[in-house]
Design an enzyme around this catalytic site. Structure first.
Site, PDB file in Angstrom:
ATOM      1  CG  HIS A 110      -2.163  -0.694   0.799  1.00  0.00           C
ATOM      2  ND1 HIS A 110      -3.005  -1.533   1.754  1.00  0.00           N
ATOM      3  CD2 HIS A 110      -3.041  -0.588  -0.078  1.00  0.00           C
ATOM      4  CE1 HIS A 110      -4.001  -1.891   0.993  1.00  0.00           C
ATOM      5  NE2 HIS A 110      -4.205  -1.449  -0.001  1.00  0.00           N
ATOM      6  CD  GLU A 326     -15.808  -0.033 -20.457  1.00  0.00           C
ATOM      7  OE1 GLU A 326     -14.736  -0.344 -19.461  1.00  0.00           O
ATOM      8  OE2 GLU A 326     -16.855   0.870 -20.092  1.00  0.00           O
ATOM      9  CG  ASP A 350     -14.662  -2.877 -17.005  1.00  0.00           C
ATOM     10  OD1 ASP A 350     -14.791  -3.846 -16.144  1.00  0.00           O
ATOM     11  OD2 ASP A 350     -14.747  -1.888 -16.909  1.00  0.00           O
ATOM     12  CB  CYS A 397      -8.309   4.679 -21.954  1.00  0.00           C
ATOM     13  SG  CYS A 397     -10.082   4.272 -21.542  1.00  0.00           S
TER      14      CYS A 397
HETATM   15  C1  PEP Z   1     -11.241   0.102 -18.358  1.00  0.00           C
HETATM   16  O1  PEP Z   1     -12.337  -0.704 -18.050  1.00  0.00           O
HETATM   17  O2  PEP Z   1     -10.619  -0.454 -19.005  1.00  0.00           O
HETATM   18  C2  PEP Z   1     -11.446   1.479 -17.979  1.00  0.00           C
HETATM   19  C3  PEP Z   1     -10.552   2.281 -18.428  1.00  0.00           C
HETATM   20  O3  PEP Z   1     -12.548   1.876 -17.053  1.00  0.00           O
HETATM   21  P1  PEP Z   1     -12.404   1.505 -15.487  1.00  0.00           P
HETATM   22  O4  PEP Z   1     -11.017   0.949 -15.181  1.00  0.00           O
HETATM   23  O5  PEP Z   1     -12.899   2.994 -15.067  1.00  0.00           O
HETATM   24  O6  PEP Z   1     -13.472   0.536 -15.506  1.00  0.00           O
HETATM   25 MG    MG Z   2     -14.214   0.027 -17.608  1.00  0.00          MG
END
Ligand code: PEP
Ligand code: MG
Length: 423
Positions: A110, A326, A350, A397
């Site tokens: 952490h 995603e 995701d 992303c």
């Molecule tokens: C993802 O799912 O890759 C994403 C960028 O969104 P989050 O991590 O906020 O679900």
């Molecule tokens: Mg996501």
């Protein structure tokens, strides 16, 4: 941890067995620490540091030793420590520090996570015994070390380097560090941890500031992404058996049009405000991109566009609408979704959990949760090919974009932008 009955019960058991309080506490600590130490998962095993930290604090409180003073250091200092606990991090003046060197602990502790969240490089496992106050030292943090590499590769390939952000401060920091724009602005942080929904005016002010902070560069503003593990106390969110397969992301928003309409209106208000103050930024098209999470069908995109046109028939000059890829459905149906989208941004966090059927938060399936699995890479490739066939950009992303091992793979797959979790 203090509420965990295992802790209280084991101390109580030791006292009943005849130990004095401090010995009972230490024996309970050793028992729990060894339990964590035997877990076959690096991240969970590293939680034993947190257990020792908590026990140390209880011990200090019992012996009257508790001292907590805010640590002060000269600007630019590197803190060198034998061992640090998460609770120590609360006592640090982060504005004066440039980095941390620490002997004990792992990169998944952490202490590391907190340091990274504060934008501070940290190196664990360093032999610190011989270092004296005033020595010149440097910090080699692989997380930060990766950024120059990724950035050089992305630039050489002529692609865009974006940053992910959860606040306007993070946007400013990313832009100051050279980002070409914001590849993911997670708006849900404004909605979480409060008793009532943020008003249209409050949202408008935040989005306006976020857009202004980008100074004409693209801002991919993600619409409210709640559900799953992110709950809003002020909205009816009945318990679901499979919340990650439930009312999440755009599904939740479309199920609550009264809430969604406020967010969409505030986004359009903010775009109008910024266009008025900085018309030049809108000359080459709008810098504001509305990004929909968890999309599975064309119908969802159409419904959002319909809501936007009900709010303002001329919305298309204010925002361009695109989606996060995603879900497996989005990757498999990428061609039809591309026809309705101004851009794709691939959310590998995701996408990996849904393609591999492995909960992203469950350590028991951490081995299956593999963004490098051929199935995940194929899903990414499908999305990129479909985007390019329709002439729209495809970025990434998810956290994979921040992994230097992935950079060349992603660039060779043709991704137009990489959005990093920090720059
Ligand atoms: C993802 O799912 O890759 C994403 C960028 O969104 P989050 O991590 O906020 O679900
Ligand atoms: Mg996501």
């Amino acid at each position: 941890m203090l509420d965990d009955p295992v802790l209280a019960e084991s101390v109580r058991g030791n006292v009943l067995a005849g130990m004095d309080e401090l010995s009972a506490l230490d024996a309970a600590r050793d028992m729990i620490v060894s339990m964590f130490g035997h877990i076959d998962d690096e991240y969970l095993a590293a939680r034993s540091d947190d257990v020792r930290d908590i026990f140390g604090q209880i011990r200090d409180a019992m012996t009257g030793n508790a001292v907590s003073s805010v640590f002060k250091a000269a600007k630019g200092s590197i803190l060198v420590a034998e061992e640090l606990f998460p609770s120590d991090m609360g006592d640090l003046d982060f504005s004066s520090l440039s980095g941390i060197l620490c002997h004990k602990g792992s990169t998944t502790s952490h202490v590391c996570i907190i340091a990274h969240a504060k934008g501070l490089p940290i190196q664990m496992g360093v032999e610190v015994a011989g270092i004296r106050d005033g020595d010149a030292v440097c910090v080699d943090d692989p997380v930060f070390g990766g950024v120059p590499f990724i950035s050089a590769r992305v630039r050489t390939a002529g692609r865009k380097l974006y940053v992910n952000a959860g606040s306007v401060d993070e946007i400013r920091a990313g832009i100051a560090a050279g980002a070409d724009g914001v590849g993911l602005f997670r708006t849900e942080f404004l909605f979480l941890g409060r008793d009532a929904m943020p008003s249209r005016e409050e949202q408008r002010a935040l989005y306006r500031e976020a857009l202004a902070a980008c100074e004409g560069r693209p801002l991919l503003l993600r619409t409210l992404d709640v559900g799953g593990d992110k709950m809003l106390p002020y909205m009816p969110m009945p318990a679901e058996d499979n919340p990650f397969l439930g009312l999440r992301g755009v599904r939740f928003c479309l199920a609550h049009p009264e809430l969604f309409r406020v967010q969409l209106s505030a986004v359009l208000d903010a775009a109008r405000d910024v266009r008025e103050s900085h018309p030049l930024w809108f000359d080459a098209g709008t810098p504001l991109r509305l990004m929909l999470p968890m999309v599975c069908s064309v119908e969802e995109i159409r419904q959002v566009k319909e809501m936007l046109s009900e709010i303002d028939a001329g919305y298309a000059s204010l925002v361009r609408v695109g989606i996060m890829v995603e879900t497996p459905a989005a990757a498999l149906e990428a061609a039809s979704l591309a026809a309705e989208s101004a851009f794709f941004s691939i959310g590998t966090n995701d996408l990996t959990q849904y393609v591999m059927a492995a909960d992203r938060g469950n350590p028991a399936v951490a081995g299956q949760y593999d963004p490098y699995a051929p199935a995940v890479l194929k899903a990414i490739a499908l999305a990129v090919e479909a985007a390019h066939a329709y002439g729209i950009p495809a970025g990434i992303c998810g956290e994979l974009a921040s992994d230097p091992k992935a950079t060349d793979i992603l660039l060779s797959m043709g991704l137009d932008s990489l959005s990093l979790s920090r720059l």
